[in-house]
Motif scaffolding. Structure first.
Motif, PDB file in Angstrom:
ATOM      1  N   MET A  35      -9.555 -11.546 -21.196  1.00 33.59           N
ATOM      2  CA  MET A  35      -8.480 -11.714 -20.553  1.00 33.59           C
ATOM      3  C   MET A  35      -8.606 -12.655 -19.165  1.00 33.59           C
ATOM      4  O   MET A  35     -10.041 -12.442 -18.078  1.00 33.59           O
ATOM      5  CB  MET A  35      -8.138 -10.854 -20.345  1.00 33.59           C
ATOM      6  N   LYS A  36      -7.586 -13.336 -18.767  1.00 35.05           N
ATOM      7  CA  LYS A  36      -7.403 -14.503 -18.194  1.00 35.05           C
ATOM      8  C   LYS A  36      -7.494 -13.586 -16.404  1.00 35.05           C
ATOM      9  O   LYS A  36      -6.041 -12.053 -16.584  1.00 35.05           O
ATOM     10  CB  LYS A  36      -6.566 -15.719 -18.031  1.00 35.05           C
ATOM     11  N   ALA A  37      -7.959 -14.117 -15.430  1.00 30.43           N
ATOM     12  CA  ALA A  37      -7.242 -13.051 -14.036  1.00 30.43           C
ATOM     13  C   ALA A  37      -6.259 -12.993 -13.781  1.00 30.43           C
ATOM     14  O   ALA A  37      -5.481 -13.864 -13.881  1.00 30.43           O
ATOM     15  CB  ALA A  37      -8.045 -13.267 -13.060  1.00 30.43           C
ATOM     16  N   PRO A  38      -5.706 -12.214 -13.508  1.00 29.42           N
ATOM     17  CA  PRO A  38      -4.132 -11.938 -12.799  1.00 29.42           C
ATOM     18  C   PRO A  38      -4.220 -13.117 -11.192  1.00 29.42           C
ATOM     19  O   PRO A  38      -5.420 -12.959 -10.774  1.00 29.42           O
ATOM     20  CB  PRO A  38      -4.039 -10.428 -12.190  1.00 29.42           C
ATOM     21  N   VAL A  39      -2.794 -13.581 -11.169  1.00 29.81           N
ATOM     22  CA  VAL A  39      -3.450 -13.914  -9.788  1.00 29.81           C
ATOM     23  C   VAL A  39      -2.855 -13.003  -8.333  1.00 29.81           C
ATOM     24  O   VAL A  39      -2.633 -12.976  -7.890  1.00 29.81           O
ATOM     25  CB  VAL A  39      -1.037 -14.526 -10.324  1.00 29.81           C
ATOM     26  N   LEU A  40      -2.321 -11.980  -9.180  1.00 29.22           N
ATOM     27  CA  LEU A  40      -2.012 -10.320  -8.537  1.00 29.22           C
ATOM     28  C   LEU A  40      -2.406  -9.670  -8.993  1.00 29.22           C
ATOM     29  O   LEU A  40      -2.453  -9.430  -9.947  1.00 29.22           O
ATOM     30  CB  LEU A  40      -0.557  -9.975  -7.698  1.00 29.22           C
ATOM     31  N   ALA A  41      -3.934  -9.023  -8.182  1.00 27.52           N
ATOM     32  CA  ALA A  41      -4.231  -7.761  -8.341  1.00 27.52           C
ATOM     33  C   ALA A  41      -3.847  -6.192  -8.678  1.00 27.52           C
ATOM     34  O   ALA A  41      -2.535  -6.470  -8.214  1.00 27.52           O
ATOM     35  CB  ALA A  41      -5.680  -7.428  -8.260  1.00 27.52           C
ATOM     36  N   ALA A  42      -3.898  -5.182  -9.226  1.00 33.24           N
ATOM     37  CA  ALA A  42      -3.002  -4.097  -9.992  1.00 33.24           C
ATOM     38  C   ALA A  42      -3.289  -3.811  -8.487  1.00 33.24           C
ATOM     39  O   ALA A  42      -2.107  -3.208  -8.177  1.00 33.24           O
ATOM     40  CB  ALA A  42      -4.335  -3.235 -10.671  1.00 33.24           C
ATOM     41  N   ASP A  43      -4.132  -3.668  -6.966  1.00 33.12           N
ATOM     42  CA  ASP A  43      -3.987  -2.504  -5.954  1.00 33.12           C
ATOM     43  C   ASP A  43      -3.081  -3.896  -5.025  1.00 33.12           C
ATOM     44  O   ASP A  43      -1.807  -2.747  -4.739  1.00 33.12           O
ATOM     45  CB  ASP A  43      -5.226  -2.390  -5.966  1.00 33.12           C
ATOM     46  N   GLU A  44      -3.279  -4.502  -5.273  1.00 34.91           N
ATOM     47  CA  GLU A  44      -1.831  -5.621  -3.589  1.00 34.91           C
ATOM     48  C   GLU A  44      -0.463  -5.318  -4.706  1.00 34.91           C
ATOM     49  O   GLU A  44       0.506  -5.336  -3.932  1.00 34.91           O
ATOM     50  CB  GLU A  44      -2.575  -7.157  -4.450  1.00 34.91           C
ATOM     51  N   LEU A  45      -0.685  -5.336  -5.985  1.00 35.19           N
ATOM     52  CA  LEU A  45       0.562  -5.159  -6.746  1.00 35.19           C
ATOM     53  C   LEU A  45       1.380  -3.878  -6.186  1.00 35.19           C
ATOM     54  O   LEU A  45       2.179  -3.811  -6.059  1.00 35.19           O
ATOM     55  CB  LEU A  45       0.971  -5.713  -8.269  1.00 35.19           C
ATOM     56  N   GLU A  46       0.733  -2.835  -6.197  1.00 40.72           N
ATOM     57  CA  GLU A  46       1.422  -1.441  -6.031  1.00 40.72           C
ATOM     58  C   GLU A  46       1.517  -1.472  -4.928  1.00 40.72           C
ATOM     59  O   GLU A  46       3.107  -1.046  -3.776  1.00 40.72           O
ATOM     60  CB  GLU A  46       0.095  -0.355  -6.565  1.00 40.72           C
ATOM     61  N   ARG A  47       0.561  -1.827  -3.752  1.00 34.55           N
ATOM     62  CA  ARG A  47       1.339  -2.159  -2.454  1.00 34.55           C
ATOM     63  C   ARG A  47       2.615  -3.301  -2.404  1.00 34.55           C
ATOM     64  O   ARG A  47       3.143  -2.388  -1.403  1.00 34.55           O
ATOM     65  CB  ARG A  47       0.145  -2.662  -1.343  1.00 34.55           C
ATOM     66  N   LEU A  48       2.447  -4.177  -3.032  1.00 34.46           N
ATOM     67  CA  LEU A  48       3.601  -4.910  -2.506  1.00 34.46           C
ATOM     68  C   LEU A  48       5.073  -4.197  -3.221  1.00 34.46           C
ATOM     69  O   LEU A  48       5.846  -4.208  -2.459  1.00 34.46           O
ATOM     70  CB  LEU A  48       3.500  -6.241  -3.687  1.00 34.46           C
ATOM     71  N   LEU A  49       4.885  -3.207  -4.465  1.00 41.79           N
ATOM     72  CA  LEU A  49       5.818  -3.031  -5.293  1.00 41.79           C
ATOM     73  C   LEU A  49       6.746  -1.229  -3.731  1.00 41.79           C
ATOM     74  O   LEU A  49       7.834  -1.290  -3.902  1.00 41.79           O
ATOM     75  CB  LEU A  49       5.608  -2.559  -6.270  1.00 41.79           C
ATOM     76  N   SER A  50       5.471  -0.697  -3.412  1.00 40.93           N
ATOM     77  CA  SER A  50       5.453   0.584  -3.027  1.00 40.93           C
ATOM     78  C   SER A  50       5.936  -0.319  -1.126  1.00 40.93           C
ATOM     79  O   SER A  50       7.380   0.781  -0.895  1.00 40.93           O
ATOM     80  CB  SER A  50       4.073   0.877  -2.300  1.00 40.93           C
ATOM     81  N   ALA A  51       5.945  -1.666  -0.194  1.00 40.87           N
ATOM     82  CA  ALA A  51       6.576  -1.747   0.578  1.00 40.87           C
ATOM     83  C   ALA A  51       7.947  -2.475   0.552  1.00 40.87           C
ATOM     84  O   ALA A  51       9.364  -2.079   1.025  1.00 40.87           O
ATOM     85  CB  ALA A  51       5.961  -2.804   0.806  1.00 40.87           C
ATOM     86  N   GLU A  52       8.411  -3.532  -1.284  1.00 45.01           N
ATOM     87  CA  GLU A  52       9.762  -3.702  -1.125  1.00 45.01           C
ATOM     88  C   GLU A  52      10.547  -2.893  -2.083  1.00 45.01           C
ATOM     89  O   GLU A  52      11.592  -3.743  -2.351  1.00 45.01           O
ATOM     90  CB  GLU A  52       9.249  -5.332  -1.697  1.00 45.01           C
ATOM     91  N   PHE A  53       9.955  -2.491  -2.657  1.00 42.73           N
ATOM     92  CA  PHE A  53      10.463  -1.518  -4.305  1.00 42.73           C
ATOM     93  C   PHE A  53      10.759  -0.068  -4.010  1.00 42.73           C
ATOM     94  O   PHE A  53       9.841   0.559  -5.259  1.00 42.73           O
ATOM     95  CB  PHE A  53      10.400  -2.379  -5.000  1.00 42.73           C
ATOM     96  N   PRO A  54      10.939   0.298  -2.830  1.00 41.70           N
ATOM     97  CA  PRO A  54      10.065   1.736  -3.162  1.00 41.70           C
ATOM     98  C   PRO A  54      11.286   2.705  -3.629  1.00 41.70           C
ATOM     99  O   PRO A  54      10.332   4.098  -4.373  1.00 41.70           O
ATOM    100  CB  PRO A  54      10.264   2.345  -1.701  1.00 41.70           C
ATOM    101  N   GLN A  55      12.464   2.876  -4.386  1.00 37.38           N
ATOM    102  CA  GLN A  55      13.369   3.037  -4.902  1.00 37.38           C
ATOM    103  C   GLN A  55      12.196   3.772  -5.821  1.00 37.38           C
ATOM    104  O   GLN A  55      12.882   4.830  -6.509  1.00 37.38           O
ATOM    105  CB  GLN A  55      14.564   2.080  -5.561  1.00 37.38           C
ATOM    106  N   ALA A  56      11.943   2.292  -6.573  1.00 34.70           N
ATOM    107  CA  ALA A  56      11.328   2.823  -8.168  1.00 34.70           C
ATOM    108  C   ALA A  56       9.480   3.273  -7.876  1.00 34.70           C
ATOM    109  O   ALA A  56       9.275   3.979  -8.666  1.00 34.70           O
ATOM    110  CB  ALA A  56      11.329   1.759  -9.079  1.00 34.70           C
ATOM    111  N   PHE A  57       8.944   2.407  -6.666  1.00 35.59           N
ATOM    112  CA  PHE A  57       7.826   2.806  -7.124  1.00 35.59           C
ATOM    113  C   PHE A  57       7.334   3.992  -5.616  1.00 35.59           C
ATOM    114  O   PHE A  57       6.917   2.958  -4.071  1.00 35.59           O
ATOM    115  CB  PHE A  57       6.616   1.069  -6.748  1.00 35.59           C
TER     116      PHE A  57
END
Lengths: 144, 144, 144, 144
Positions: B1-23
């Motif tokens: 599988m090809k590498a993602p542009v954003l890794a899982a932990d980075e995505l979780e960090r961004l989602l928690s910070a900017e979409f806290p209603q859902a994450f």
């Protein structure tokens, strides 16, 4: 409009008693009107439903579409809480501003085993559609 | 599988910070894996997601389908939080027992303006599908 | 792959005899492979299926998706010609060049009363998807 | 109803000239009415459209839904023949008897790049729905 089998207040009482996970004091749903063949349901605004961009998130709108269809069906066939969604298709048409949403469900077909609904969702007090859904519910055999 | 542009932990960090209603800590979502073209997302069990019949409610499953698609797209194009769902179609195939759900998103198309995803949802540890969704996301112009 | 209940040549014979409107010498459909749970169907190129832009028209692709699902179901349950589509959702992903199309149907669910299929459509010899459909068929009671 | 950008006879002339594969003397389509925001289209009965059970086949109904949406959009935006369907969802509600079908398309959204339509299909002269579709068309940039 033809009279519903279950009135709005009776439906709210049954839903609160038997489906408290979705219908509780804080869930924001209010049945505005039911008739044989449809329902209008309001979802009050909650900041917890916002998403990036300051609009109401997709899952909140999908939940409202699903709930409005469930209520429109139960108003038409009576208390069959085990009716379940088998398909839902939704198009998101305009980003809703923060505020209450109104869903209007109309049954396109009410068979013995399947009900198919059309659900139009608007921001309260506005004409343009925020989203439009169609969904199919399966009605357990022997329940009608 | 090809590498993602954003890794899982980075995505979780961004989602928690900017979409806290859902994450947030209590929302139950966990990114298990991301790659260029898809994602696997877990939704832990919560009793608040049950419905009459003792199964997990449709809106919980739809929210998971939508979130998994969002994550699969952001993993593939980078941080574009204003990407929005324009269409979602879901078939509910089997009633899930109370327990965690796993959604696997695969991008069917990744264009400049639209991404189309296939999402398969299973009960954790099981093979049979609980639900299957396809969804389209609109990517704001200039973001790719 | 598990053996089908009806083989490809048997299905083609039955379809030509009992559904000649869609399965005749000039309709362009060819069953490439069937198994318990799916089918691969080819639709030969015909200039009558083109649309402005020089691509194959949507209705031709939708007909192929519907036919492939029908064949995949009949291969899995036997000859039940009165099975009917109740829902079809299709996303058009890339404009196909003039040429043959290949549809691959996989059953996502095969119940007593409903079958749900995933159909992937490609231009012959190519990897990218031209279209992706999901559809539900209703199986008449007593037929399985 | 607001006047269309292209009248019914003008649309029929253009379609016959530039999309003769679908709009020819024998295709059975007749534009009954167009307005800004929709269209009504008739599909005459042809025995070639029947399927087992003596009803009209799904692909015939899907083709009519797609054509009605195309006509409703072109009536509203002018001659943009390269507009293409990106998604179509259809529910089949009742088996139509052999006879003409009438499709009524209403635009739910008409944006710069996307148009979303609701299409109701009935047997001519009857009230009950035979099928209901929603579809999305992509409008090429610069064409509006």
């Amino acid at each position: 409009m033809k009279a519903p089998v279950l009135a709005a207040d009776e439906l709210e009482r049954l839903l609160s008693a038997e489906f408290p996970q979705a219908f509780h004091a804080d869930s924001g749903f209010k049945i505005l009107e039911v008739w044989h063949g449809g329902a209008r349901v309001r979802r009050g605004f909650k900041a917890s439903g916002l998403r990036p961009g300051g609009t109401i998130s997709g899952p909140v709108i999908m939940a409202l579409a699903d709930v409005a269809a469930y209520i429109g069906i139960l108003a038409s066939i009576g208390w069959v809480p085990l009716a379940v969604t088998t398909n839902l298709n939704i198009n998101f048409l305009r980003k809703p501003s923060p505020g209450a949403l109104i869903a209007e469900c109309r049954l396109l077909k009410l068979g013995q085993r399947l009900a198919v609904c059309d659900v139009a969702i608007r921001s309260e007090g506005q004409e343009d559609l925020v989203a439009h859904a169609t969904s199919t519910y399966s009605i357990p055999p022997g329940e009608r």
